[in-house]
Design a protein around this motif. Structure first.
Motif: not given
Length: 393
Positions: A51, A55, A58-59, A62, A67, A71, A74, A104, A107, A111, A327
């Motif tokens: 995790y 985070g 992947l942000l 993608t 968005r 979402y 994911t 997943s 992300l 999001l 973050s």
């Protein structure tokens, strides 16, 4: 408040449940999979570690995908991860399923925060994000007792089947009520990494990491702790977890109020110091159930009290790149969970005593206190991260 915020907040509750829900049912999973409790605890460790890394990565990868579409895609992957957990025939397969769920979920949480910030008016942004964070914290602290209750009634596998079903509900609501959300400008990973050059805030991230590490050295194995020290039944263990969860959720409000009264810097040191003490005396309070519940509630309240003053300190120290550091702080939290559950499993395996996990956990929190103290005393590194941020534009 825009009702779509509440839909996203509810979605984060569902997503957040997966991470720690195994904490209260570790003995049952371990027995079913023929592994030790310490080995089963690594299901928490691997989830938190993946995790934390997934985070921001992947942000960035993608960044060009619309968005809402991202979402929903994911969320579909998240659904698959939980179905795989439900069907897992072996411990190794469970590990694979946890990795899918962790990637997943990481992300989806980011999001949820970024979409919320975009769909509400600026004057309501802070309050809206507060609802999202409340959903996250509530799921983390209440997931364990929910898992215990469902496991006792229907078996541990139905816990993940239930989450999978709820994710379908979330998918439907998001697809119906959320409009397309355009992508924004995403900062590259290189810029994010360079932001860590701010040593003052790096110390704050380390403080978060070590506090959570100390906490989860005990909390990840709290069920065997309660079984061993107080000889509690499954019913009473679930009651104790609910009490802990209530205290933890209230702790967030306490931390915010404390920071408003005495300032974020003093609050950080006070919370960390009190947290280390509460962890240390926890095993010595089991001579009386009443005394133990009081100490446990204090421990629970302090476990989430650090977040509000810590976030305020981050924004105050470097407002330009505070989003990047927030973050990183969330990743530091997850790494702390991974380290703590790993250390707790190691200590439990070596000493075969759940009581010793509290002593080790308190010692780790002392390290967090030292990191925070060093960070607070360091001068603000003006323009270091700012220059990096502007140069990337």
């Amino acid at each position: 408040m825009d009702f779509r915020v509440f839909i996203l907040a509810a979605s984060t509750v569902i997503i957040g449940l997966v991470e720690l829900i195994v904490g209260g049912i570790l003995p049952i999973i371990a027995d079913d999979m023929n592994v030790s409790i310490g080995t089963a605890g690594q299901l928490i460790t691997i989830y938190a570690l993946v995790y934390a890394i997934a985070g921001p990565v992947l942000l960035t990868l993608t960044a060009k995908i619309e968005r809402k579409k991202l979402y929903l895609i994911t969320l579909g992957i998240f659904f698959i991860g939980n179905v795989l957990m439900f069907m897992s025939p072996t411990y190794a397969f469970m590990m694979f399923a946890r990795i899918i769920s962790a990637m997943s979920a990481a992300l989806l949480i980011v999001l949820s925060l970024t979409i919320t910030a975009k769909i509400v008016e600026p004057r309501f942004r802070a309050k809206a994000l507060g609802y999202i964070y409340m959903g996250i914290s509530s799921s983390l602290v209440l997931g364990v007792p929910i898992g215990i209750v469902m496991t006792n009634a229907f078996g541990w596998r139905t816990v993940f089947l239930g989450i999978a079903v709820l994710s379908i509900v979330s998918f439907i609501l998001i697809s119906i009520f959320l409009e397309a959300v355009p992508t924004g400008e995403a900062q590259s990973l290189s810029v994010q990494i360079k932001a860590l050059g701010n040593k003052k805030l790096a110390g704050a991230h380390l403080a978060t990491m070590f506090m959570l590490a100390g906490h989860y050295t005990v909390y990840a194995y709290f069920t065997p702790f309660l079984e061993t020290t107080l000889q509690l039944s499954s019913y009473w263990i679930s009651v104790f977890y609910f009490l802990f969860g209530i205290a933890a959720v209230a702790g967030g409000a306490f931390g915010g109020g404390l920071a408003a009264r005495i300032g974020s810097k003093k609050s950080i040191l006070l919370i960390l110091g009190a947290f280390a003490i509460s962890l240390f005396i926890l095993p010595y309070s089991t001579f009386s159930t009443i005394v133990f519940v009081i100490v446990m509630m204090i421990w629970g309240g302090l476990s989430w009290a650090l977040s509000p003053p810590q976030q305020d300190y981050i924004i105050e120290t470097d407002p330009v790149t505070s989003d990047i550091h927030q973050s990183f702080n969330n990743s530091a939290l997850q790494i702390g969970i991974a380290i703590g559950s790993g250390v707790g499993g190691f200590v439990l395996g070596k000493t075969e005593s759940v009581v010793s996990t509290a002593t080790v956990g308190a010692g780790i929190v002392v390290i967090a206190f030292i990191c925070a103290a060093i960070s607070l005393k360091m001068p603000t590194q003006s323009n270091i991260s700012n220059k990096e941020s502007h140069s990337s534009k």
